[in-house]
Design an enzyme around this catalytic site. Sequence first.
Site, PDB file in Angstrom:
ATOM      1  N   PRO A 185       0.791  -1.255   0.098  1.00  0.00           N
ATOM      2  CA  PRO A 185      -0.039  -0.064   0.134  1.00  0.00           C
ATOM      3  C   PRO A 185       0.816   1.198  -0.003  1.00  0.00           C
ATOM      4  O   PRO A 185       1.821   1.262   0.584  1.00  0.00           O
ATOM      5  CB  PRO A 185      -0.698  -0.132   1.310  1.00  0.00           C
ATOM      6  CG  PRO A 185      -0.949  -1.599   1.508  1.00  0.00           C
ATOM      7  CD  PRO A 185       0.708  -2.138   1.109  1.00  0.00           C
ATOM      8  N   GLU A 186       0.372   2.256  -0.801  1.00  0.00           N
ATOM      9  CA  GLU A 186       1.102   3.675  -0.824  1.00  0.00           C
ATOM     10  C   GLU A 186       0.736   4.306   0.740  1.00  0.00           C
ATOM     11  O   GLU A 186      -0.165   3.743   1.507  1.00  0.00           O
ATOM     12  CB  GLU A 186       0.409   4.454  -2.012  1.00  0.00           C
ATOM     13  CG  GLU A 186       0.347   3.982  -3.135  1.00  0.00           C
ATOM     14  CD  GLU A 186       1.593   3.887  -3.907  1.00  0.00           C
ATOM     15  OE1 GLU A 186       2.433   4.808  -3.371  1.00  0.00           O
ATOM     16  OE2 GLU A 186       2.146   2.922  -4.442  1.00  0.00           O
ATOM     17  N   ARG A 242      10.568  -4.087  -8.423  1.00  0.00           N
ATOM     18  CA  ARG A 242       9.399  -3.618  -8.855  1.00  0.00           C
ATOM     19  C   ARG A 242       9.156  -3.117 -10.335  1.00  0.00           C
ATOM     20  O   ARG A 242       9.901  -3.136 -11.081  1.00  0.00           O
ATOM     21  CB  ARG A 242       8.805  -2.311  -8.073  1.00  0.00           C
ATOM     22  CG  ARG A 242       8.834  -2.367  -6.518  1.00  0.00           C
ATOM     23  CD  ARG A 242       7.755  -3.278  -6.123  1.00  0.00           C
ATOM     24  NE  ARG A 242       7.937  -3.259  -4.488  1.00  0.00           N
ATOM     25  CZ  ARG A 242       8.482  -4.322  -3.769  1.00  0.00           C
ATOM     26  NH1 ARG A 242       9.233  -5.065  -4.550  1.00  0.00           N
ATOM     27  NH2 ARG A 242       8.354  -4.410  -2.689  1.00  0.00           N
ATOM     28  N   LYS A 291       4.201   4.084   6.341  1.00  0.00           N
ATOM     29  CA  LYS A 291       3.437   2.903   5.849  1.00  0.00           C
ATOM     30  C   LYS A 291       3.190   2.259   7.291  1.00  0.00           C
ATOM     31  O   LYS A 291       2.604   0.975   7.413  1.00  0.00           O
ATOM     32  CB  LYS A 291       4.066   2.173   4.925  1.00  0.00           C
ATOM     33  CG  LYS A 291       4.131   2.979   3.353  1.00  0.00           C
ATOM     34  CD  LYS A 291       4.791   1.943   2.359  1.00  0.00           C
ATOM     35  CE  LYS A 291       4.694   2.723   1.254  1.00  0.00           C
ATOM     36  NZ  LYS A 291       5.250   2.050  -0.161  1.00  0.00           N
TER      37      LYS A 291
END
Length: 285
Positions: free
Chosen positions: A2-3, A252, A51
């Site tokens: 998640p951002e 990524r 995060k």
Amino acid sequence: MPEGDTVFLAGKRLHAALAGKLLLRGELRHPRWAEHDLAGLIVTGVASVGKHLFTRFDDGTSLHSHFRMDGSWHLYRPGMRWRRPEYEARAVLANEDRVAVGFALHDLELLPTDDEDRLVGHLGPDLLDPAWDAGLAAEALRRFTSRADHEVGLVLLEQRVMAGVGNLYKTEACFLLGVSPWTKVRDLPDPEEVITLSRKLLLANADRPEQTTTGSTRMGEAHWVFERGGRECRRCGTRIRTADQGDGIYARIAYWCPRCQPGPTPAPAPRQGRRRSGSGATRRY
């Protein structure tokens, strides 16, 4: 993963539902913390740091959680059916009005509130810190420019530089800045703009579950290049390219438009030969 805005919004909603209220139920379904019963404590607040999420209690302890790839917190009214299987629940915090359930929270720790820095002290400035000011912006810029020989796409993901950016905003920030993700930090014309834009993108979506960088929340229109590999660039029509960036578990997928984002590109991956498995089947590596 998640951002930062996803975690920020979760913290904001949990705070509104739990802060100042007595826990009637406080279960930690984690092997390390299963014997701890939080019922009877009052939640003093919930806050995100990058995060990471901290739920704080009136006995001076905090519950730390991190979403990783598949974790989440859900809020329910008492008696409502949960939207994920009960066996995935790792924490259940309930008062007379709301039930907060933490699903698939692989990182869960109960610790003194005064020791929270042990878990997040290594992070760079949090781009969604309510206390963000010129000093934090300057520190983020200092850490960012200290990675002069590193690729901007990788530095944007480095939480020790600034906390909150994930692959979505890394991808979209590079597009909006008009630079290849493989551009070295030292070659950026305006490094300060990278911090400013990253924070702007996170702030724009911090109060809603939908994440858009184009201004539209309609399905298929929310992003410029993220998860649009092989499709036409919204600006110039060039086909959007994809490639892995980073090594090993840290790699990524990068998305970029070679026309709108001039600069370095990854070397073509070497063609792998076929190897025979023990069963005689053909396997690609």
